[in-house]
Design a protein around this motif. Structure first.
Motif, PDB file in Angstrom:
ATOM      1  N   ALA A   1       0.827  -1.207   0.000  1.00  0.00           N
ATOM      2  CA  ALA A   1       0.000   0.000   0.000  1.00  0.00           C
ATOM      3  C   ALA A   1       0.862   1.257   0.000  1.00  0.00           C
ATOM      4  O   ALA A   1       0.526   2.251  -0.667  1.00  0.00           O
ATOM      5  N   ASP A   2       1.967   1.233   0.734  1.00  0.00           N
ATOM      6  CA  ASP A   2       2.861   2.396   0.758  1.00  0.00           C
ATOM      7  C   ASP A   2       3.247   2.834  -0.656  1.00  0.00           C
ATOM      8  O   ASP A   2       3.413   4.026  -0.929  1.00  0.00           O
ATOM      9  N   LYS A   3       3.391   1.862  -1.554  1.00  0.00           N
ATOM     10  CA  LYS A   3       3.903   2.150  -2.889  1.00  0.00           C
ATOM     11  C   LYS A   3       2.884   2.801  -3.808  1.00  0.00           C
ATOM     12  O   LYS A   3       3.271   3.373  -4.837  1.00  0.00           O
ATOM     13  N   VAL A   4       1.592   2.723  -3.482  1.00  0.00           N
ATOM     14  CA  VAL A   4       0.582   3.275  -4.393  1.00  0.00           C
ATOM     15  C   VAL A   4       0.023   4.605  -3.903  1.00  0.00           C
ATOM     16  O   VAL A   4      -0.790   5.229  -4.584  1.00  0.00           O
ATOM     17  N   GLY A   5       0.435   5.075  -2.717  1.00  0.00           N
ATOM     18  CA  GLY A   5       0.089   6.419  -2.289  1.00  0.00           C
ATOM     19  C   GLY A   5      -1.296   6.625  -1.726  1.00  0.00           C
ATOM     20  O   GLY A   5      -1.964   7.597  -2.080  1.00  0.00           O
ATOM     21  N   PRO A   6      -1.770   5.777  -0.798  1.00  0.00           N
ATOM     22  CA  PRO A   6      -3.066   6.022  -0.160  1.00  0.00           C
ATOM     23  C   PRO A   6      -2.956   7.087   0.929  1.00  0.00           C
ATOM     24  O   PRO A   6      -1.861   7.592   1.220  1.00  0.00           O
ATOM     25  N   THR A   7      -4.073   7.434   1.531  1.00  0.00           N
ATOM     26  CA  THR A   7      -4.105   8.447   2.586  1.00  0.00           C
ATOM     27  C   THR A   7      -3.836   7.810   3.941  1.00  0.00           C
ATOM     28  O   THR A   7      -4.470   6.811   4.302  1.00  0.00           O
ATOM     29  N   LYS A   8      -2.930   8.406   4.678  1.00  0.00           N
ATOM     30  CA  LYS A   8      -2.620   7.931   6.020  1.00  0.00           C
ATOM     31  C   LYS A   8      -3.669   8.468   6.987  1.00  0.00           C
ATOM     32  O   LYS A   8      -3.918   9.675   7.033  1.00  0.00           O
TER      33      LYS A   8
END
Length: 693
Positions: free
Chosen positions: A476-483
């Motif tokens: 997930a880190d690699k596709v840029g979701p919202t934290k």
């Protein structure tokens, strides 16, 4: 101050750092002091995308249409296995008929001081336990004896710290028989056992108090309370040696193979089970959350750090008895990869093998909740309960078939996995970090579901499908979701198809080196949390959605900046740290809490929230739990004017010799038990019902 684990003692790193009523003991035992360590998510992906100027009005942002949902009909107060689907494609019958008036009428209670050891309900209601820690559930199980506990006895008794619960009617029983399911999330050995008990016994009994329980209930009629049935045919305990079938793309992968299980398909036990969900076909889902605290790992790899795995001894030290909990050993190097999944249990078949579904990804699942989309595909929502982690959605490969339970029980084994990215509609300059509402009158925007696995193919660069699902956080880190600020329970409404996300808190937001406030997470040092409302664009399988904040929690009377969808802030019950969510039969949202508003020490509780009409955002407190307790697993049977909650870790800050709570065995109410009775608090499932008519 320290917390006892038999003869072992560990310091409490959160002592002096918790706010409100949160106990540092809970931090140590439940989540391995997660807030004292570095944030697991140190990725540099874009956290959130704010629109630089107000190019989208609030009305336009929310005008993409409500989601359709092929919803399971919960017309009766109990859920039935393979419940009928209401009216074909579209919303549930209740939604088509509009929001009604609940039969569960009450006058909201005032907040209760956190030091009060009492279970508080509204005027006209009373309460009693359904089942307590240590209650025997099999005919050969001994009665609970606090001073004579054994592992063999605990394996045949109700476990500790019940979290998610549900009650499902047994078909053909006319509402007089049901099964209750409960998670047992973690244990507090310091108040469960005398300090003189040998440490090895403490570890074995504590391990036996984990897992899951299914137990039958009975009652004379719908106007009488439930009792559990000792020795009933459906009663079952799920323990650390219970086999679970691993399903989906990871089954058989080298990433989950161990010396004890070279095939990589059979996992023993389930750990850290927090919230859950009930499927339309009558099975129960359970989320493996804080599993990392049970393993000693090398702790040096990026993947270890991303999942909070360290090389320090664990609080319970099971690694002394079972080498699989020490993953520094090559034979069990992959053992931690076998936890962090969604578990599915069939409560109506005590001989069935429970499943762990790899297709839903591996992270700190708070739970998973299912709705059937208009297309017939099953959609499951799940939050990763960690500071600055993500919100996920799973869409099944195959479609739901009404009445075909065997087929439907395969639906979570294959499908597509997505992670959420949110965009705000207000100018970034208007998000000040205080929680103040932007000039357009609310917090809202659009979003998209970013693909991780689609059609059995990885959508993440340089990662196979198996890697994406075992190391879902890394993918997930690699596709840029919202934290996010700790996504806990995620519940789709069967009345509207809207999805509600409980963001419990995130005290690290805005601190040095960490992301500050954004419109979806609008408050720095967010100690009180908020609720997100998502509207899918089209049906539940859509990759686009709109969103708004239903509430920004806190206590207006204490000067907190709060928001309740425009409802007057001086007319709401103060609420903080939303955790578990549920709906009543007419579509109101109910919220159980895990933390009081910052700055005051009030007991956790259960709150009703109106979602529609002029009173949207109105919060009313229904009950408060005893000292140090947490409100979990709410079940709202408003048609029978009955509510159930699981009370977890009452008296958490006490010791075996000096307990701070005697819940639920007050003799009489509010006083210490008589000689010879249990002296320890006992986590319990409680039913609350009317007595004044």
């Amino acid at each position: 101050m320290s917390v006892s684990s038999g003869r072992k003692f560990s310091l409490l790193p959160m002592l002096g750092h918790t706010k409100g009523k949160r106990s540092p003991v809970t931090c140590a035992l439940k989540c391995d002091n997660a807030c004292t360590g570095e944030v697991c998510n140190t990725s540099s992906n874009s956290y959130f995308r704010d629109i630089a100027s107000a190019t989208m009005s609030r009305r336009a942002a929310l005008g993409f249409g409500a989601a359709g949902a092929l919803a399971v009909a919960f017309g009766s107060a109990l859920t039935s296995p393979e419940s009928a689907v209401a009216g074909g494609p579209g919303l549930s019958a209740a939604a088509k008929n509009g929001y009604g008036t609940s039969k569960l009428k009450f006058t909201a209670i005032a907040p209760v001081d956190a030091a009060v050891d009492a279970f508080t309900v509204p005027e006209g209601f009373t309460w009693q336990p359904v089942i307590r820690w240590g209650d025997p559930i099999f005919n050969d199980a001994p009665e609970f004896d606090l001073g004579k506990q054994t592992a063999a006895a605990q394996e045949r008794q109700f476990g500790y710290n019940n979290d998610y619960t549900d009650i499902l009617e047994i078909p053909g029983s006319k509402g007089r028989r049901a099964v209750l399911f409960a998670n047992h999330e973690y244990t507090n050995e310091g108040i469960m056992f005398p300090t003189a008990m040998p440490a090895a016994d403490v570890r074995k009994i504590g391990a036996a108090a984990h897992g899951l329980t299914v137990v039958e209930l009975e009652r004379r009629n719908k106007n009488t309370p439930w009792s559990y049935v000792k020795g009933a045919g459906l009663n079952r305990r799920f323990l650390n040696d219970t086999p679970y079938e691993l399903t989906g793309p990871v089954a058989g992968s080298p990433l989950v193979q161990t010396k004890a299980d070279p095939a990589g398909r059979t996992i023993l036990g389930t750990l850290g089970n927090c919230a859950g969900g009930t499927t339309p076909w009558g099975t129960i889902l359970s989320g493996e959350e804080n599993f990392n605290g049970y393993f000693v790992a090398p702790g040096t790899s990026d993947k270890d750090k991303r999942y909070g795995l360290t090389s320090k001894p664990t609080a319970r030290q099971w690694e002394l008895d079972d080498p699989r909990f020490d993953t520094r050993n090559a034979d069990s190097a992959n053992e931690a990869n076998r936890f962090g999944w969604i578990v599915e249990v069939d409560p109506f078949d005590p001989t069935s093998t429970p499943k762990k579904h790899s297709a839903l990804g591996r992270f700190k699942h708070e739970g998973a909740n299912v709705i059937v989309a208009e297309s017939g595909h099953v959609v499951a929502y799940s939050g990763d309960d960690e500071r600055f982690d993500y919100l996920y959605k799973f869409v099944s490969k195959d479609k739901y078939i009404e009445g075909d339970r065997k087929h439907n029980m395969t639906l979570l084994s294959a499908g597509d996995l997505y992670v959420a990215r949110f965009t705000g509609s207000a100018p970034a300059a208007e998000i000040t970090g205080t929680g103040a509402v932007p000039s357009d009158g609310g917090f809202d925007g659009t979003g998209e579901w970013l693909p991780l696995v689609v059609g059995g193919v990885s959508q993440v660069r340089d990662m196979s499908v198996e890697e994406v699902l075992v190391y879902t956080r890394v993918a997930a880190d690699k596709v840029g979701p919202t934290k996010m600020d700790r996504c806990e329970d995620v519940e789709p409404s069967l009345h509207t198809g809207k999805v509600y996300v409980a963001c419990t808190n995130n005290s690290d937001r805005g601190k040095a080196g960490k992301e500050g406030a954004t419109e979806i997470n609008p408050r720095n040092e967010n100690r009180d949390g908020h609720i997100v409302e998502i509207i899918e664009t089209g049906d539940q399988t859509s990759t686009k959605f709109t969103w708004n904040l239903l509430m920004v929690c806190g206590d207006p009377a204490q000067g907190d900046v709060t928001y309740f969808s425009g409802y007057p802030v001086d007319k709401v019950s103060p609420i903080s740290c939303p955790d578990n969510l549920a709906f009543d039969s007419v579509g109101n949202l109910w919220i159980s809490t895990d933390g009081a508003p910052s700055g005051i020490k009030k007991a956790d509780g259960l709150f009703k929230v109106t979602l529609e009409g002029a009173e949207r955002g109105r919060v009313e407190q229904f009950l408060a739990v005893p000292r140090d307790g947490e409100t979990c697993g709410p079940i709202i049977h408003d048609e029978e004017r009955t509510v159930f909650v699981a009370v977890q870790h009452p008296g958490e800050d006490g010791t075996f010799d000096a307990p701070l709570s005697f819940f639920p065995d007050y003799v009489p109410a509010g006083t210490a038990p008589a000689r010879g009775q249990a002296r320890a608090p006992r986590p319990s499932v409680i039913q609350v019902f009317r007595t004044d008519d």
